[in-house]
Design an enzyme around this catalytic site. Structure first.
Site, PDB file in Angstrom:
ATOM      1  N   GLY A 124      44.934  13.024 -13.256  1.00  0.00           N
ATOM      2  CA  GLY A 124      43.565  12.855 -12.797  1.00  0.00           C
ATOM      3  C   GLY A 124      43.167  11.403 -12.868  1.00  0.00           C
ATOM      4  O   GLY A 124      43.900  10.575 -13.406  1.00  0.00           O
ATOM      5  N   GLU A 164      38.541  12.753 -18.095  1.00  0.00           N
ATOM      6  CA  GLU A 164      38.066  12.013 -16.911  1.00  0.00           C
ATOM      7  C   GLU A 164      36.542  11.907 -16.896  1.00  0.00           C
ATOM      8  O   GLU A 164      35.989  10.875 -16.498  1.00  0.00           O
ATOM      9  CB  GLU A 164      38.568  12.666 -15.616  1.00  0.00           C
ATOM     10  CG  GLU A 164      40.084  12.771 -15.467  1.00  0.00           C
ATOM     11  CD  GLU A 164      40.836  11.477 -15.671  1.00  0.00           C
ATOM     12  OE1 GLU A 164      40.225  10.392 -15.537  1.00  0.00           O
ATOM     13  OE2 GLU A 164      42.036  11.538 -15.995  1.00  0.00           O
ATOM     14  N   VAL A 187      33.948   0.894 -29.038  1.00  0.00           N
ATOM     15  CA  VAL A 187      33.313   1.939 -29.843  1.00  0.00           C
ATOM     16  C   VAL A 187      33.677   1.674 -31.301  1.00  0.00           C
ATOM     17  O   VAL A 187      34.849   1.690 -31.658  1.00  0.00           O
ATOM     18  CB  VAL A 187      33.808   3.342 -29.412  1.00  0.00           C
ATOM     19  CG1 VAL A 187      33.286   4.418 -30.349  1.00  0.00           C
ATOM     20  CG2 VAL A 187      33.410   3.638 -27.974  1.00  0.00           C
TER      21      VAL A 187
HETATM   22  N1  ARG Z   1      44.196   9.797 -16.467  1.00  0.00           N
HETATM   23  C1  ARG Z   1      45.173  10.442 -17.304  1.00  0.00           C
HETATM   24  C2  ARG Z   1      46.448  10.630 -16.519  1.00  0.00           C
HETATM   25  O1  ARG Z   1      46.396  11.027 -15.383  1.00  0.00           O
HETATM   26  C3  ARG Z   1      44.687  11.766 -17.783  1.00  0.00           C
HETATM   27  C4  ARG Z   1      45.157  12.157 -19.135  1.00  0.00           C
HETATM   28  C5  ARG Z   1      44.682  13.539 -19.500  1.00  0.00           C
HETATM   29  N2  ARG Z   1      45.323  14.051 -20.670  1.00  0.00           N
HETATM   30  C6  ARG Z   1      45.416  15.352 -20.953  1.00  0.00           C
HETATM   31  N3  ARG Z   1      45.943  15.768 -22.074  1.00  0.00           N
HETATM   32  N4  ARG Z   1      44.998  16.259 -20.133  1.00  0.00           N
HETATM   33  O2  ARG Z   1      47.520  10.381 -17.018  1.00  0.00           O
HETATM   34 ZN    ZN Z   2      42.025   7.901 -18.768  1.00  0.00          ZN
HETATM   35 CA    CA Z   3      37.208   1.476 -31.493  1.00  0.00          CA
END
Ligand code: ARG
Ligand code: ZN
Ligand code: CA
Length: 253
Positions: A124, A164, A187
């Site tokens: 994503g 996301e 953070v």
């Molecule tokens: N933007 C990340 C990717 O596409 C999403 C990671 C999501 N992690 C998860 N455990 N669902 O690699």
């Molecule tokens: Zn990410």
């Molecule tokens: Ca931090």
């Protein structure tokens, strides 16, 4: 503490094959995950290591399928678009009807979520606040959405969208997207750490002199398996609140 913010969601299911046309039930299972994760009512929150249990925070955000479309007509909050594309990439074609995708609904009133096949192992991606409205929202791989139907292990816990949407609300990766301990996520209560974690790490994972407890790999903004991530911190919620009071204030009147 502010009131609960409710975010209307529209899913754009862009499909070529039958299995890509994910069911309403699968999308519902995804909303259920979001509505637990952003309220800190997810059952696995009990697995947060003892030293960090006090940092667990309720973001006070809920998600609900849109009931009216941009023209004011009744909707179930799901747009289904047939495509000839075998897959999409991070270049936002899935958000353009002229490229085989589906156009965004007005981004100040809806969280647009595109569900499609993505190439290169991408689960994503998200647009941070402040970007172009036509591409605002998040994209998720159709086998990483929800917890049933075509959702496939180890990304069948609905956490890709939790992650996301964290970005959509201005959260950074907990390692700060550098690999040398120099970057941070802006953070204060998430420990500095070196880089992404994957799979199901064992506590503690020590890098960047962050002992004895190490990095917070079980945070939603790491890259671990869905079953290994289960918390946002108070500091992250402060950052999401700033986003809802600033660039995304249209959702929190
Ligand atoms: N933007 C990340 C990717 O596409 C999403 C990671 C999501 N992690 C998860 N455990 N669902 O690699
Ligand atoms: Zn990410
Ligand atoms: Ca931090």
């Amino acid at each position: 503490a502010r009131r609960l913010v409710t975010i209307p969601v529209v899913f754009h299911v862009v499909h070529r094959t039958g299995p890509e046309d994910v069911s309403a039930e699968q999308l519902r299972s995804q909303l259920d995950v979001l509505n637990r994760d952003f309220r800190a009512t997810n059952p696995d929150i009990a697995q947060v290591p003892a030293p960090w249990q006090g940092l667990v925070a309720d973001a006070k955000i809920e998600f609900r399928l849109a009931r009216r479309d941009p023209a004011g007509k009744k909707t179930d909050g799901v747009v289904r678009v047939q495509t000839e594309r075998r897959s999409f990439g991070p270049g936002d074609d899935v958000k353009r009807a002229s490229r085989g995708g589906s156009a965004a609904w007005p981004a100040d009133a809806y969280l647009n979520i595109w569900v499609c096949t993505l190439g290169n192992g991408l689960l994503g991606y998200a647009q941070f606040p402040g970007g172009p409205k036509a591409t605002d929202g998040v994209v998720v791989l159709n086998t990483a959405v929800g917890t049933e139907g075509t959702a496939a292990a180890p990304f069948d816990g609905g956490r890709t969208l939790t992650h996301e949407i964290g970005h959509w609300l201005n959260l950074r990766h907990i390692w700060g997207d550098t690999l040398d301990c120099s970057g941070g996520d802006r953070v204060p209560d998430t420990p500095n750490c070196e880089g992404p974690n994957t799979g199901k790490p064992t506590f503690p994972v020590i890098t960047c002199s962050n002992g004895p407890h190490g990095g917070m790999f079980m945070n939603y903004m790491d890259y671990v398996d869905d079953a290994a991530m289960f918390m946002f911190t108070a500091g992250q919620v402060t950052r999401m609140n700033a986003c809802l009071a600033g660039p995304r204030a249209s959702f929190a009147p």
